[in-house]
Design an enzyme around this catalytic site. Structure first.
Site, short mmCIF file in Angstrom:
data_model
loop_
_atom_site.label_atom_id
_atom_site.label_comp_id
_atom_site.label_asym_id
_atom_site.label_seq_id
_atom_site.Cartn_x
_atom_site.Cartn_y
_atom_site.Cartn_z
N ARG A 93 0.84 -1.21 0.00
CA ARG A 93 0.00 0.00 0.00
C ARG A 93 0.87 1.25 0.00
NH1 ARG A 93 -4.68 1.33 4.50
NH2 ARG A 93 -5.07 3.50 3.90
N HIS A 199 -17.34 2.83 -2.75
CA HIS A 199 -16.56 4.07 -2.63
C HIS A 199 -16.93 5.08 -3.72
CE1 HIS A 199 -13.17 2.15 0.03
NE2 HIS A 199 -14.38 1.97 0.52
N TYR A 254 -15.51 9.44 -0.37
CA TYR A 254 -14.51 9.27 -1.45
C TYR A 254 -14.79 10.16 -2.66
CZ TYR A 254 -12.41 5.35 1.04
OH TYR A 254 -11.75 4.59 1.96
#
Ligand code: NAD
Ligand code: G6P
Ligand code: MN
Ligand code: MN
Length: 434
Positions: A93, A199, A254
């Protein structure tokens, strides 16, 4: 008795899950919970697994909690398989975030270049899990929490053929909680309808008399400059309320990356320069959490876990299982087959919508069509997701570049290709298909 298997059991979110099962002990006749991980996660699995056992014991329950690295064996006769794994762990990540940002392009866990790469790494693994399930537990439900949850769910259902898959996210529950708190009413006195993609969904709200109050909630939440984000992982820059007034729906957190892209990018670049992108912050939080979990006296979910963006995950995961088992018909927001719910999207694609959950699974509530400004964006996002899945399954470079080119958060051209190539190189180990 139920057997529930969790893939990625070493996650710091496991106490969330345990708390959710324990809260629903009267609805869930659990025999065994198996937490599965891989050698790289063994230490975490042992720590959080011991904590899970303490939680069960403290609740006076006789559930067996087993820890294992043998996924295939673990899946035998499972009723529910839940996933919360991260291929390549947080180091992957960090790369998803930092490599695009080093080029001045958004790097984020589930959006833009980073989100597409998380999909490339995750989709082959979900395919392998389903291969194992076909042999070991052909009737099990697959509850996917692993991000990008909407894309992973679409791959599981449409490409790997596991119809009994439901994708899960904690964002809708957090939005419901925020709206109820701001209005000063109980959640139960409000009615919500969510529709869109994971999202990337919007919602509308009604009061207990059936009057729509979406406009009022837009003013309440975003009418002033200092509006807060209800998610720990998203910088709380203010939306433009004028645009939301036109939208007549509430955005999800988001949407900031798309609606106020410049401000969000600028903030992310500052984090990048300070060596503190979200993954780097989360690594610290995780370290502190595992120190707490090591304490043999700790037998409840610590407050510190609310510092993670996925807080309240258990409310979603455990309620889905309880609703399926008990044919409850609870209204929840999940990723499931569209089946005409949103008329602007392919009939068989996966959408994230309000649905009732019963023994048949998710039954999405009809939504209809979006206004053109929302329709255009969501159609592009779905097309991008479909292209990402095609690239992930076939290891198709051309499709990957095409997905990058159409993703609204990646500028097309030389830069898109350069970032794609750098990420492919950096993640080589976890992308055997490319
Ligand atoms: P993490 O980095 O702690 O990983 C969880 C565990 O997965 C680790 O113990 C790791 O060893 C293990 N793992 C990695 N590859 C594996 C594999 N192939 N098989 C089995 N286990 C494997 O991750 P986290 O921060 O706890 O998040 C877990 C996942 O949940 C991520 O994919 C994250 O994006 C997702 N998530 C989703 C939501 C949502 O709303 N759907 C919310 C929060 C987190
Ligand atoms: C939100 C999202 C998740 C995401 C998480 C990130 O809750 O719903 O899908 O994974 O935040 O949280 P983190 O603490 O890992 O940044
Ligand atoms: Mn989510
Ligand atoms: Mn682009």
């Amino acid at each position: 008795k139920l057997k529930i298997v969790t893939i990625g059991g070493g996650s710091s979110y496991t106490p969330e899950l345990m708390e959710g099962y324990i809260k629903r002990k009267d609805q869930l006749n659990i025999g065994k919970i198996v937490l599965v991980d891989i050698p790289e996660g063994e230490e975490k699995l042992n720590i959080v697994g011991a904590m899970a056992k303490r939680m069960v014991k403290a609740a006076g329950l006789d559930w067996e909690v087993e820890l294992t690295l043998d996924r295939f064996e673990a899946l035998k006769n499972a009723d529910f398989v839940t996933t919360q794994f991260r291929v390549g762990l947080l180091d992957a990540r960090v790369k998803d975030e930092r490599i695009p940002l080093s080029h001045g392009v958004l790097g984020q866990e589930t959006n833009g270049a980073g989100g597409m790469f998380k999909a490339f790494r995750t989709i082959p693994v979900i395919g392998q899990i389903i291969d194992d399930m076909r042999v070991q537990c052909p009737d099990a439900w697959l509850i996917d929490f692993t991000n990008p949850a909407g894309i992973v769910t679409e791959a599981a259902i449409k490409h790997f053929g596991w119809e009994k898959t439901i994708g899960l996210c904690n964002v809708p529950i957090n939005h419901v909680t925020t709206v109820a708190e701001k209005l000063g009413v109980e959640k139960e006195d409000l009615h919500f309808r969510f529709a869109g993609l994971n999202h990337f969904h919007w919602h509308r709200v009604w009061d207990k008399d059936g009057n729509e109050i979406t406009d009022k909630v837009i003013e309440l939440l975003y009418g002033q400059e200092d509006a807060e984000s209800d998610l720990k992982n998203i910088h709380d820059a203010s939306f433009h309320v004028e645009q939301l007034r036109d939208l007549k729906m509430l955005p999800c957190g988001y949407h900031r990356y798309y609606y106020i892209e410049d401000e969000m990018l600028q903030h992310s670049i500052e984090e990048f320069k300070g060596g503190k992108t979200r993954a780097q912050v989360v690594k610290e939080t995780e370290k502190r959490l595992f120190e707490l979990y090591k304490d043999p006296a700790l037998d409840y979910k610590p407050e510190e876990l609310t510092q993670r963006g996925g807080t309240h995950y258990s409310d979603a995961a455990c309620e889905i299982i309880a609703s399926i088992v008990n044919n409850k018909g609870t209204q929840m927001v999940v990723s499931t087959r569209n089946n005409g719910t949103i008329t602007d999207l392919p009939y068989d694609c996966i959408v994230e919508v309000s649905a009732t959950i019963d023994s048949r699974g998710a039954n999405p509530e009809n939504w209809g069509a979006f206004m053109p400004a929302a329709r255009g964006m969501i159609q592009l996002m779905k097309a991008m997701e479909e292209t990402v899945i095609r690239a992930a399954i076939d290891g198709d470079y051309n499709a990957a570049l095409h997905a990058f080119t159409i993703n609204p958060l990646v500028p097309g051209g030389k830069l898109a290709k350069r970032i794609l190539d750098e990420l492919l190189y950096a993640h080589k180990k976890h992308l055997p298909q490319f």
